[in-house]
Design an enzyme around this catalytic site. Structure first.
Site, PDB file in Angstrom:
ATOM      1  N   GLY A   1      49.800  15.293 -61.278  1.00  8.40           N
ATOM      2  CA  GLY A   1      49.875  15.865 -59.939  1.00  8.40           C
ATOM      3  C   GLY A   1      51.037  16.819 -59.736  1.00  8.40           C
ATOM      4  O   GLY A   1      51.510  16.989 -58.606  1.00  8.40           O
ATOM      5  N   SER A   2      51.492  17.468 -60.815  1.00  4.56           N
ATOM      6  CA  SER A   2      52.622  18.391 -60.606  1.00  4.56           C
ATOM      7  C   SER A   2      52.180  19.613 -59.794  1.00  4.56           C
ATOM      8  O   SER A   2      52.945  20.117 -58.965  1.00  4.56           O
ATOM      9  CB  SER A   2      53.270  18.805 -61.938  1.00  4.56           C
ATOM     10  OG  SER A   2      52.417  19.640 -62.691  1.00  4.56           O
ATOM     11  N   ASN A   3      50.950  20.082 -59.991  1.00  8.21           N
ATOM     12  CA  ASN A   3      50.455  21.193 -59.150  1.00  8.21           C
ATOM     13  C   ASN A   3      50.273  20.733 -57.705  1.00  8.21           C
ATOM     14  O   ASN A   3      50.594  21.463 -56.772  1.00  8.21           O
ATOM     15  CB  ASN A   3      49.134  21.735 -59.700  1.00  8.21           C
ATOM     16  CG  ASN A   3      49.358  22.738 -60.802  1.00  8.21           C
ATOM     17  OD1 ASN A   3      49.814  23.853 -60.556  1.00  8.21           O
ATOM     18  ND2 ASN A   3      49.079  22.349 -62.032  1.00  8.21           N
TER      19      ASN A   3
ATOM     20  N   MET B   1      39.853  15.847 -63.364  1.00 11.92           N
ATOM     21  CA  MET B   1      39.157  15.866 -64.647  1.00 11.92           C
ATOM     22  C   MET B   1      37.685  15.474 -64.571  1.00 11.92           C
ATOM     23  O   MET B   1      37.113  15.027 -65.561  1.00 11.92           O
ATOM     24  CB  MET B   1      39.892  14.952 -65.648  1.00 11.92           C
ATOM     25  CG  MET B   1      41.325  15.350 -65.900  1.00 11.92           C
ATOM     26  SD  MET B   1      41.492  17.060 -66.475  1.00 11.92           S
ATOM     27  CE  MET B   1      40.812  16.891 -68.124  1.00 11.92           C
TER      28      MET B   1
ATOM     29  N   HIS C   1      43.185  26.746 -63.899  1.00 16.36           N
ATOM     30  CA  HIS C   1      42.865  26.477 -65.299  1.00 16.36           C
ATOM     31  C   HIS C   1      44.001  27.065 -66.141  1.00 16.36           C
ATOM     32  O   HIS C   1      44.420  28.196 -65.900  1.00 16.36           O
ATOM     33  CB  HIS C   1      41.523  27.163 -65.621  1.00 16.36           C
ATOM     34  CG  HIS C   1      41.010  26.902 -66.994  1.00 16.36           C
ATOM     35  ND1 HIS C   1      40.617  25.648 -67.423  1.00 16.36           N
ATOM     36  CD2 HIS C   1      40.812  27.735 -68.050  1.00 16.36           C
ATOM     37  CE1 HIS C   1      40.201  25.734 -68.676  1.00 16.36           C
ATOM     38  NE2 HIS C   1      40.311  26.983 -69.078  1.00 16.36           N
TER      39      HIS C   1
ATOM     40  N   ASN D   1      40.059  25.965 -58.176  1.00 18.37           N
ATOM     41  CA  ASN D   1      40.620  25.264 -59.338  1.00 18.37           C
ATOM     42  C   ASN D   1      41.657  26.139 -60.017  1.00 18.37           C
ATOM     43  O   ASN D   1      41.593  27.365 -59.922  1.00 18.37           O
ATOM     44  CB  ASN D   1      39.495  24.928 -60.332  1.00 18.37           C
ATOM     45  CG  ASN D   1      39.989  24.105 -61.511  1.00 18.37           C
ATOM     46  OD1 ASN D   1      40.804  23.189 -61.347  1.00 18.37           O
ATOM     47  ND2 ASN D   1      39.532  24.432 -62.707  1.00 18.37           N
TER      48      ASN D   1
ATOM     49  N   ASP E   1      34.496  25.659 -65.382  1.00 14.19           N
ATOM     50  CA  ASP E   1      35.447  26.772 -65.460  1.00 14.19           C
ATOM     51  C   ASP E   1      34.740  28.126 -65.581  1.00 14.19           C
ATOM     52  O   ASP E   1      35.156  28.983 -66.370  1.00 14.19           O
ATOM     53  CB  ASP E   1      36.427  26.565 -66.638  1.00 14.19           C
ATOM     54  CG  ASP E   1      37.184  25.252 -66.523  1.00 14.19           C
ATOM     55  OD1 ASP E   1      37.570  24.897 -65.400  1.00 14.19           O
ATOM     56  OD2 ASP E   1      37.377  24.592 -67.555  1.00 14.19           O
TER      57      ASP E   1
HETATM   58  C1  GRF Z   1      47.204  21.847 -65.238  1.00 12.85           C
HETATM   59  O1  GRF Z   1      47.555  22.460 -66.459  1.00 12.85           O
HETATM   60  C2  GRF Z   1      46.012  22.544 -64.617  1.00 12.85           C
HETATM   61  O2  GRF Z   1      45.947  23.913 -64.902  1.00 12.85           O
HETATM   62  C3  GRF Z   1      44.856  21.834 -65.274  1.00 12.85           C
HETATM   63  O3  GRF Z   1      45.267  20.490 -65.360  1.00 12.85           O
HETATM   64  C4  GRF Z   1      46.695  20.427 -65.443  1.00 12.85           C
HETATM   65  C5  GRF Z   1      47.129  19.491 -64.353  1.00 12.85           C
HETATM   66  O4  GRF Z   1      48.490  19.205 -64.390  1.00 12.85           O
HETATM   67  N1  GRF Z   1      43.628  22.029 -64.535  1.00 12.85           N
HETATM   68  P1  GRF Z   1      49.154  18.461 -63.154  1.00 12.85           P
HETATM   69  O5  GRF Z   1      48.396  17.154 -62.953  1.00 12.85           O
HETATM   70  O6  GRF Z   1      49.064  19.344 -61.953  1.00 12.85           O
HETATM   71  O7  GRF Z   1      50.580  18.205 -63.573  1.00 12.85           O
END
Ligand code: GRF
Length: 207
Positions: free
Chosen positions: A14-16, A93, A112, A110, A148
């Site tokens: 969940g870093s994004n 996922m 990617h 999304n 994607d």
């Molecule tokens: C990221 O690299 C994103 O591009 C991909 O999954 C990864 C998720 O990382 N779809 P996080 O869970 O946001 O750290």
């Protein structure tokens, strides 16, 4: 003025998601949207604690043993409670079912970690490492029924020169992703990609 509501879907760290929550608090997404909640498809997703630390509502909608359509229906049940305007996938996922895409046409986004024209599927940084790519391209796109394959909003280059391990590649890529995703979402919310969104509407609904 009512702000658009976004729901975040995660499976992992969940870093994004966290970068987006920060941006809604005090970055480019501030006063552009509100977050109605975070959904994880597994109860042990580390991102859930990160979301709770922001005081955001979290929901585990387990996907174990469910096919794409059945899981899509389960997601729709929670989403129709929250009534988000946009669904933002942040390391989610699971494949989004055609029914879910149809319920939110042009409103599922999304990120990617690769050029979607060159590589689709999980572990884009592992792919970049195995190909020894000198650079990669982060892609933010609308979600269609494929994996994607949806219309690209924007892409950003990341130099991988000198990055020898997948961990280093991921570190470089994620540091770009965190800022880039919020920028793209802000533009989407501002209507910058209206043509691409319109292109995803069912034919009868097109003006
Ligand atoms: C990221 O690299 C994103 O591009 C991909 O999954 C990864 C998720 O990382 N779809 P996080 O869970 O946001 O750290």
């Amino acid at each position: 003025m009512t702000l658009p509501r976004i729901a975040l879907l995660i499976s992992g760290c969940g870093s994004n998601m966290e970068a987006i929550l920060r941006s809604v608090d005090q970055g480019v997404l501030h006063r552009r949207c509100t977050v109605c909640g975070v959904i994880a498809n597994c109860s042990d997703a580390p991102g859930l604690d990160r979301a709770r630390a922001f005081g955001v509502e979290t929901r585990v909608v387990p996907s174990d043993g469910l096919g794409t359509s059945a899981y899509g229906r389960r997601l729709l049940a929670t989403l129709s409670e929250w009534k988000p305007d946009y669904i933002v996938l942040a390391g989610f996922m699971r494949i989004i079912s055609p029914e879910l895409v149809a319920a939110y046409p042009g409103r599922i986004v999304n990120i990617h970690p690769a050029d979607t024209a060159a590589y689709q599927g999980p572990d884009g940084y592992g792919w970049a490492a195995s190909q020894k790519l000198p650079e990669t391209m982060i892609t933010v796109h609308l979600v269609d029924e494929g994996i994607d394959t949806g219309p690209i909003l924007r892409q950003r280059h990341v130099s991988l020169k000198g990055a020898r391990t997948k961990a280093e590649i991921a570190r470089r890529g994620l540091s770009v992703e965190h800022e880039f995703y919020s920028e793209c979402l802000a533009e989407l919310l501002d209507g910058r990609y209206a043509d691409l969104v319109e292109g995803m509407m069912p034919r009868a609904g097109r003006g």
